[in-house]
Write a protein that holds these residues in place. Structure first.
Motif, PDB file in Angstrom:
ATOM      1  N   LEU A 206       0.837  -1.192   0.000  1.00 57.93           N
ATOM      2  CA  LEU A 206       0.000   0.000   0.000  1.00 57.93           C
ATOM      3  C   LEU A 206       0.877   1.251   0.000  1.00 57.93           C
ATOM      4  CD1 LEU A 206      -2.656  -1.094   2.661  1.00 57.93           C
ATOM      5  CD2 LEU A 206      -2.702  -1.418   0.178  1.00 57.93           C
ATOM      6  N   HIS A 207       0.403   2.315  -0.647  1.00 54.73           N
ATOM      7  CA  HIS A 207       1.163   3.551  -0.756  1.00 54.73           C
ATOM      8  C   HIS A 207       0.317   4.735  -0.286  1.00 54.73           C
ATOM      9  CE1 HIS A 207       3.992   1.256  -3.256  1.00 54.73           C
ATOM     10  NE2 HIS A 207       2.928   0.807  -3.915  1.00 54.73           N
ATOM     11  N   SER A 208       0.935   5.548   0.583  1.00 55.16           N
ATOM     12  CA  SER A 208       0.337   6.813   1.023  1.00 55.16           C
ATOM     13  C   SER A 208      -1.055   6.595   1.602  1.00 55.16           C
ATOM     14  CB  SER A 208       0.263   7.814  -0.140  1.00 55.16           C
ATOM     15  OG  SER A 208       1.546   8.060  -0.657  1.00 55.16           O
ATOM     16  N   GLY A 209      -1.075   6.176   2.848  1.00 54.22           N
ATOM     17  CA  GLY A 209      -2.376   5.941   3.456  1.00 54.22           C
ATOM     18  C   GLY A 209      -2.328   5.882   4.969  1.00 54.22           C
ATOM     19  N   THR A 210      -3.383   5.347   5.545  1.00 50.48           N
ATOM     20  CA  THR A 210      -3.543   5.248   6.991  1.00 50.48           C
ATOM     21  C   THR A 210      -4.044   3.858   7.333  1.00 50.48           C
ATOM     22  OG1 THR A 210      -4.182   7.579   7.041  1.00 50.48           O
ATOM     23  CG2 THR A 210      -4.571   6.302   9.033  1.00 50.48           C
ATOM     24  N   SER A 211      -3.524   3.312   8.437  1.00 50.01           N
ATOM     25  CA  SER A 211      -3.983   2.008   8.914  1.00 50.01           C
ATOM     26  C   SER A 211      -4.575   2.159  10.312  1.00 50.01           C
ATOM     27  CB  SER A 211      -2.831   0.995   8.937  1.00 50.01           C
ATOM     28  OG  SER A 211      -1.857   1.357   9.896  1.00 50.01           O
ATOM     29  N   TYR A 212      -5.586   1.351  10.590  1.00 47.42           N
ATOM     30  CA  TYR A 212      -6.240   1.394  11.889  1.00 47.42           C
ATOM     31  C   TYR A 212      -6.364  -0.029  12.422  1.00 47.42           C
ATOM     32  CZ  TYR A 212      -7.702   5.985  10.194  1.00 47.42           C
ATOM     33  OH  TYR A 212      -7.716   7.266   9.677  1.00 47.42           O
ATOM     34  N   GLY A 221      -6.941  -1.155  22.857  1.00 47.72           N
ATOM     35  CA  GLY A 221      -5.923  -1.530  21.890  1.00 47.72           C
ATOM     36  C   GLY A 221      -6.068  -0.834  20.549  1.00 47.72           C
ATOM     37  N   ASP A 222      -7.017   0.089  20.428  1.00 48.63           N
ATOM     38  CA  ASP A 222      -7.191   0.820  19.166  1.00 48.63           C
ATOM     39  C   ASP A 222      -5.984   1.700  18.882  1.00 48.63           C
ATOM     40  OD1 ASP A 222      -9.619  -0.368  19.188  1.00 48.63           O
ATOM     41  OD2 ASP A 222     -10.795   1.448  19.514  1.00 48.63           O
ATOM     42  N   ASN A 223      -5.545   1.734  17.666  1.00 54.08           N
ATOM     43  CA  ASN A 223      -4.470   2.642  17.279  1.00 54.08           C
ATOM     44  C   ASN A 223      -4.515   2.873  15.773  1.00 54.08           C
ATOM     45  OD1 ASN A 223      -2.498   0.775  15.792  1.00 54.08           O
ATOM     46  ND2 ASN A 223      -2.743  -0.325  17.745  1.00 54.08           N
ATOM     47  N   GLY A 224      -3.857   3.914  15.325  1.00 53.58           N
ATOM     48  CA  GLY A 224      -3.780   4.235  13.911  1.00 53.58           C
ATOM     49  C   GLY A 224      -2.414   4.803  13.567  1.00 53.58           C
ATOM     50  N   GLN A 225      -2.024   4.682  12.328  1.00 52.54           N
ATOM     51  CA  GLN A 225      -0.734   5.216  11.895  1.00 52.54           C
ATOM     52  C   GLN A 225      -0.804   5.614  10.427  1.00 52.54           C
ATOM     53  OE1 GLN A 225       2.456   2.363  11.950  1.00 52.54           O
ATOM     54  NE2 GLN A 225       1.240   0.743  10.997  1.00 52.54           N
ATOM     55  N   ILE A 226       0.002   6.619  10.108  1.00 56.85           N
ATOM     56  CA  ILE A 226       0.102   7.091   8.729  1.00 56.85           C
ATOM     57  C   ILE A 226       1.349   6.472   8.104  1.00 56.85           C
ATOM     58  CG2 ILE A 226       0.344   9.117   7.260  1.00 56.85           C
ATOM     59  CD1 ILE A 226      -1.016  10.744   9.435  1.00 56.85           C
ATOM     60  N   PHE A 227       1.254   6.021   6.883  1.00 52.85           N
ATOM     61  CA  PHE A 227       2.390   5.376   6.234  1.00 52.85           C
ATOM     62  C   PHE A 227       2.535   5.888   4.809  1.00 52.85           C
ATOM     63  CE2 PHE A 227      -1.326   2.671   5.539  1.00 52.85           C
ATOM     64  CZ  PHE A 227      -1.311   2.494   4.168  1.00 52.85           C
ATOM     65  N   GLN A 228       3.767   5.805   4.328  1.00 47.26           N
ATOM     66  CA  GLN A 228       4.040   6.096   2.922  1.00 47.26           C
ATOM     67  C   GLN A 228       4.047   4.809   2.093  1.00 47.26           C
ATOM     68  OE1 GLN A 228       4.206   9.108   1.454  1.00 47.26           O
ATOM     69  NE2 GLN A 228       3.607   9.890   3.480  1.00 47.26           N
ATOM     70  N   ARG A 229       4.519   3.728   2.716  1.00 42.58           N
ATOM     71  CA  ARG A 229       4.492   2.412   2.075  1.00 42.58           C
ATOM     72  C   ARG A 229       4.321   1.363   3.164  1.00 42.58           C
ATOM     73  NH1 ARG A 229       6.064  -0.571  -2.514  1.00 42.58           N
ATOM     74  NH2 ARG A 229       6.804  -2.661  -1.993  1.00 42.58           N
ATOM     75  N   LEU A 230       3.408   0.456   2.950  1.00 43.28           N
ATOM     76  CA  LEU A 230       3.134  -0.576   3.937  1.00 43.28           C
ATOM     77  C   LEU A 230       2.857  -1.895   3.227  1.00 43.28           C
ATOM     78  CD1 LEU A 230       2.609  -1.373   6.913  1.00 43.28           C
ATOM     79  CD2 LEU A 230       0.190  -0.808   6.524  1.00 43.28           C
ATOM     80  N   ASN A 231       3.632  -2.913   3.589  1.00 43.80           N
ATOM     81  CA  ASN A 231       3.415  -4.258   3.050  1.00 43.80           C
ATOM     82  C   ASN A 231       2.586  -5.057   4.051  1.00 43.80           C
ATOM     83  OD1 ASN A 231       5.021  -3.961   0.655  1.00 43.80           O
ATOM     84  ND2 ASN A 231       6.853  -4.147   1.934  1.00 43.80           N
ATOM     85  N   ILE A 232       1.465  -5.584   3.621  1.00 43.66           N
ATOM     86  CA  ILE A 232       0.621  -6.380   4.505  1.00 43.66           C
ATOM     87  C   ILE A 232       0.394  -7.752   3.874  1.00 43.66           C
ATOM     88  CG2 ILE A 232      -0.547  -4.382   5.492  1.00 43.66           C
ATOM     89  CD1 ILE A 232      -2.922  -5.012   3.719  1.00 43.66           C
ATOM     90  N   GLN A 233       0.300  -8.736   4.737  1.00 41.69           N
ATOM     91  CA  GLN A 233       0.010 -10.096   4.295  1.00 41.69           C
ATOM     92  C   GLN A 233      -1.299 -10.528   4.940  1.00 41.69           C
ATOM     93  OE1 GLN A 233       3.236 -12.888   4.271  1.00 41.69           O
ATOM     94  NE2 GLN A 233       1.894 -14.663   4.491  1.00 41.69           N
ATOM     95  N   LEU A 234      -2.253 -10.866   4.122  1.00 45.70           N
ATOM     96  CA  LEU A 234      -3.557 -11.264   4.619  1.00 45.70           C
ATOM     97  C   LEU A 234      -3.573 -12.753   4.922  1.00 45.70           C
ATOM     98  CD1 LEU A 234      -5.780  -9.242   2.150  1.00 45.70           C
ATOM     99  CD2 LEU A 234      -4.907  -8.545   4.371  1.00 45.70           C
ATOM    100  N   LYS A 235      -4.535 -13.150   5.737  1.00 45.42           N
ATOM    101  CA  LYS A 235      -4.646 -14.563   6.093  1.00 45.42           C
ATOM    102  C   LYS A 235      -5.134 -15.367   4.892  1.00 45.42           C
ATOM    103  CE  LYS A 235      -5.587 -13.893  11.001  1.00 45.42           C
ATOM    104  NZ  LYS A 235      -6.552 -14.151  12.104  1.00 45.42           N
ATOM    105  N   PRO A 236      -4.550 -16.532   4.659  1.00 44.48           N
ATOM    106  CA  PRO A 236      -5.003 -17.357   3.531  1.00 44.48           C
ATOM    107  C   PRO A 236      -6.373 -17.943   3.810  1.00 44.48           C
ATOM    108  CG  PRO A 236      -3.436 -18.578   4.862  1.00 44.48           C
ATOM    109  CD  PRO A 236      -3.467 -17.174   5.428  1.00 44.48           C
ATOM    110  N   LEU A 237      -7.063 -18.318   2.740  1.00 40.45           N
ATOM    111  CA  LEU A 237      -8.337 -19.001   2.895  1.00 40.45           C
ATOM    112  C   LEU A 237      -8.089 -20.409   3.423  1.00 40.45           C
ATOM    113  CD1 LEU A 237     -10.168 -17.945  -0.377  1.00 40.45           C
ATOM    114  CD2 LEU A 237     -10.359 -16.940   1.889  1.00 40.45           C
ATOM    115  N   MET A 238      -8.832 -20.768   4.451  1.00 40.24           N
ATOM    116  CA  MET A 238      -8.669 -22.082   5.066  1.00 40.24           C
ATOM    117  C   MET A 238      -9.798 -23.012   4.607  1.00 40.24           C
ATOM    118  SD  MET A 238      -5.944 -21.532   6.666  1.00 40.24           S
ATOM    119  CE  MET A 238      -5.810 -23.052   7.587  1.00 40.24           C
ATOM    120  N   GLN A 239      -9.455 -24.252   4.375  1.00 42.85           N
ATOM    121  CA  GLN A 239     -10.445 -25.224   3.923  1.00 42.85           C
ATOM    122  C   GLN A 239     -11.311 -25.669   5.088  1.00 42.85           C
ATOM    123  OE1 GLN A 239      -8.856 -28.826   2.313  1.00 42.85           O
ATOM    124  NE2 GLN A 239     -10.678 -29.244   1.102  1.00 42.85           N
ATOM    125  N   ASN A 240     -12.625 -25.687   4.865  1.00 45.37           N
ATOM    126  CA  ASN A 240     -13.555 -26.156   5.866  1.00 45.37           C
ATOM    127  C   ASN A 240     -13.257 -27.629   6.179  1.00 45.37           C
ATOM    128  OD1 ASN A 240     -16.195 -27.551   6.672  1.00 45.37           O
ATOM    129  ND2 ASN A 240     -16.723 -25.383   6.867  1.00 45.37           N
TER     130      ASN A 240
END
Length: 356
Positions: A206-212, A221-240
């Protein structure tokens, strides 16, 4: 094979083709409508819908073929009873076992086909469906995402973007929402690039944004931050777990000690025998009085099928939960059906009155 056997075989096979064909058509239409809705909502790639419907039909054949045979035998023999042809056949000295023998000519090959479908075709189809859904429903497989639309998958993950470029994997003015048990994450970015669309390790830059980060409990535990570049990895889909069990190979089920896997194994092996016994039961249930009508057998056929269907499902659930021993396990229904077929054959050959 004599004339009467050929005649019954022809009528049964004709009805099986008509009934199973109609059931396949209805089931395919229903499945297509369901998955086209998912495609319209952006949770499934449109190109995967036709393939999934095809695999669903293969899975359904395990049930549709026995039902088609069961109903066909009941209707075909019911017509012969209604027109007094069976009465004339028995009066001429023919044995009642001749009807059972004729039905078995058709039921045994179909039962073998159902067994093969249940043991190998059905798990293969489930595996293919899971693979397609996993590929299509990955948050970062943007081939099915729509711009300016909340694209939500079955896990509650959501992506919203003003523009989406499937060729480059570039999204602009985007919003990503990922829930979990205790917290939820919200990412707002001017643009983003897909770095890994794999369903197993989906990630995005992600480029130029905000995360919460939102705490579901007390909010501390709520928090937020401003970033110029952020790499995120989402959870994979799990098989039922249920889907995984249905897609497991016969070898995996045999070597497993899990009661659920044992129930699934017994269920697969019993399908062909279940189809044969249902057809033999239909021979006796098809009895009607002369001029009563060929479709008058549908009510008793439906009641008997309901008992068999729900009885099998209950036994499979009980074995999977450990409430029913592995022996007899799922085979309890088939044992009762075999006992019922034996009692009916004894009654038919004991010289009792044909109609009660």
């Amino acid at each position: 094979m004599r004339l009467i056997e050929r005649y019954i075989m022809f009528e049964v096979s004709r009805l099986v083709a008509i009934i199973v064909g109609f059931l396949i058509f209805i089931f395919a239409i229903y499945s297509a409508q369901r998955y086209l809705t998912d495609a319209a909502n952006g949770t499934l790639a449109l190109t995967a819908v036709l393939a999934i419907v095809f695999y669903k039909v293969i899975i359904a054949l395990e049930m549709l073929l026995p039902v088609g045979l069961y109903v066909s035998v009941g209707i075909a023999l019911g017509q012969l009873h209604a027109e007094s042809e069976i009465t004339a056949l028995l009066a001429a000295g023919s044995s009642p076992l001749r009807l059972y023998k004729t039905v078995m000519y058709f039921a045994i090959p179909l039962g073998i086909l159902v067994t093969l479908l249940s043991m190998f075709g059905r798990p293969w189809a489930y595996m293919q469906i899971y693979r397609l859904e996993q590929q299509s429903q990955s948050e970062l497989d943007i081939s099915h995402l729509r711009a300016r639309k909340f694209n939500v998958n079955d896990h509650g993950h959501m992506i919203l973007a003003a523009t989406i470029s499937p060729d480059t994997g570039h999204l602009t003015d985007m919003l990503i929402y990922t829930p979990s048990e205790n917290t939820s994450s919200l990412f707002r970015a001017h643009c983003g690039d897909i770095t890994n669309p794999s369903p197993l390790t989906p990630s995005v830059a992600l480029h130029s944004g905000t995360s919460y980060r939102l705490d579901h409990h007390n909010g501390q535990g709520d928090n937020g931050q401003i970033f110029q570049r952020l790499n995120i990895q989402l959870k994979p889909l799990m098989q039922n777990p249920i889907t995984r069990r249905k897609a497991s190979s016969m070898t995996a089920l045999r070597t497993s000690t899990d009661p659920g896997d044992t129930a699934e194994l017994q269920w697969r092996i019993s399908r062909g025998i279940n189809a044969l016994l249902m057809a033999l039961l239909a021979v006796s249930v098809s009895r009607v009085k002369p001029r009563q009508g060929r479709f008058s057998t549908l009510i008793p056929l439906s009641l008997l099928f309901t008992c068999i269907f729900y009885g099998g499902n209950v036994c499979r659930t009980l074995v999977a939960n450990g409430a029913l021993p592995v022996i007899p396990g799922v085979w309890l229904v088939q044992i009762l059906m075999l006992f019922g077929v034996g009692m009916l054959i004894v009654r038919d050959t004991s010289g009792r009155v044909l109609f009660r």
